[in-house]
Design a protein around this motif. Structure first.
Motif, PDB file in Angstrom:
ATOM      1  N   ILE A   9      37.569   5.509  24.139  1.00 15.80           N
ATOM      2  CA  ILE A   9      38.043   5.498  25.521  1.00 15.80           C
ATOM      3  C   ILE A   9      36.843   5.398  26.453  1.00 15.80           C
ATOM      4  N   LEU A  10      36.863   4.412  27.329  1.00 10.32           N
ATOM      5  CA  LEU A  10      35.833   4.253  28.349  1.00 10.32           C
ATOM      6  C   LEU A  10      36.491   4.427  29.711  1.00 10.32           C
ATOM      7  N   GLU A  32      41.595  15.755  30.527  1.00 13.91           N
ATOM      8  CA  GLU A  32      41.568  16.608  29.339  1.00 13.91           C
ATOM      9  C   GLU A  32      40.880  15.920  28.161  1.00 13.91           C
ATOM     10  N   LEU A  33      39.791  15.233  28.459  1.00 13.53           N
ATOM     11  CA  LEU A  33      39.073  14.491  27.420  1.00 13.53           C
ATOM     12  C   LEU A  33      38.423  15.405  26.387  1.00 13.53           C
ATOM     13  N   VAL A  44      32.658   8.773  30.000  1.00 13.31           N
ATOM     14  CA  VAL A  44      32.959   8.624  31.419  1.00 13.31           C
ATOM     15  C   VAL A  44      31.651   8.296  32.115  1.00 13.31           C
ATOM     16  N   THR A  45      31.624   7.193  32.832  1.00 13.87           N
ATOM     17  CA  THR A  45      30.412   6.811  33.544  1.00 13.87           C
ATOM     18  C   THR A  45      30.690   6.711  35.041  1.00 13.87           C
ATOM     19  N   PRO A  46      29.835   7.344  35.854  1.00 14.38           N
ATOM     20  CA  PRO A  46      29.996   7.169  37.297  1.00 14.38           C
ATOM     21  C   PRO A  46      29.706   5.717  37.644  1.00 14.38           C
ATOM     22  N   ASN A  64      27.881  -1.379  22.173  1.00 11.06           N
ATOM     23  CA  ASN A  64      26.821  -1.007  21.228  1.00 11.06           C
ATOM     24  C   ASN A  64      26.908   0.404  20.682  1.00 11.06           C
ATOM     25  N   GLY A  65      27.428   1.319  21.457  1.00 11.31           N
ATOM     26  CA  GLY A  65      27.311   2.703  21.052  1.00 11.31           C
ATOM     27  C   GLY A  65      28.586   3.415  20.695  1.00 11.31           C
ATOM     28  N   ALA A  66      29.723   2.830  21.025  1.00 11.77           N
ATOM     29  CA  ALA A  66      30.982   3.526  20.769  1.00 11.77           C
ATOM     30  C   ALA A  66      31.336   3.448  19.293  1.00 11.77           C
ATOM     31  N   PRO A  67      31.296   4.577  18.619  1.00 15.47           N
ATOM     32  CA  PRO A  67      31.654   4.549  17.195  1.00 15.47           C
ATOM     33  C   PRO A  67      33.162   4.345  17.024  1.00 15.47           C
TER      34      PRO A  67
END
Length: 83
Positions: A9-10, A32-33, A44-46, A64-67
């Protein structure tokens, strides 16, 4: 849905350039992550769509980084196209 269970989830916390917006921590709490099982990754990125701030970080994480398990991604994609 079961097919989407382990898909990463992004969340783009957009409009961070405006006053009185929710912080990343507040968004994380509201969604509720932290209650999501460890088998599913999330980030979660601002961000600010106008300036592009945070967009690279989110797309970099997802590409690249999300497993994740490619087989589950394929199953989820197929389930979504059937629905």
């Amino acid at each position: 849905e079961e097919e989407l269970r382990d898909i990463p989830i992004l969340v783009f916390a957009n409009k961070q350039d405006l006053p009185n917006v929710m912080s990343v921590e507040e968004i994380t709490d509201k969604l509720e992550l932290n209650s999501i099982p460890d088998t599913r990754s999330w980030f979660v990125t601002p961000s600010c769509a106008i300036t592009g701030d945070g967009l690279y970080e989110g797309l970099d994480w997802i590409s690249n980084g999300a497993p994740f398990n490619p087989q589950r991604f394929k199953k989820a994609k197929n389930a979504r196209s059937i629905a």
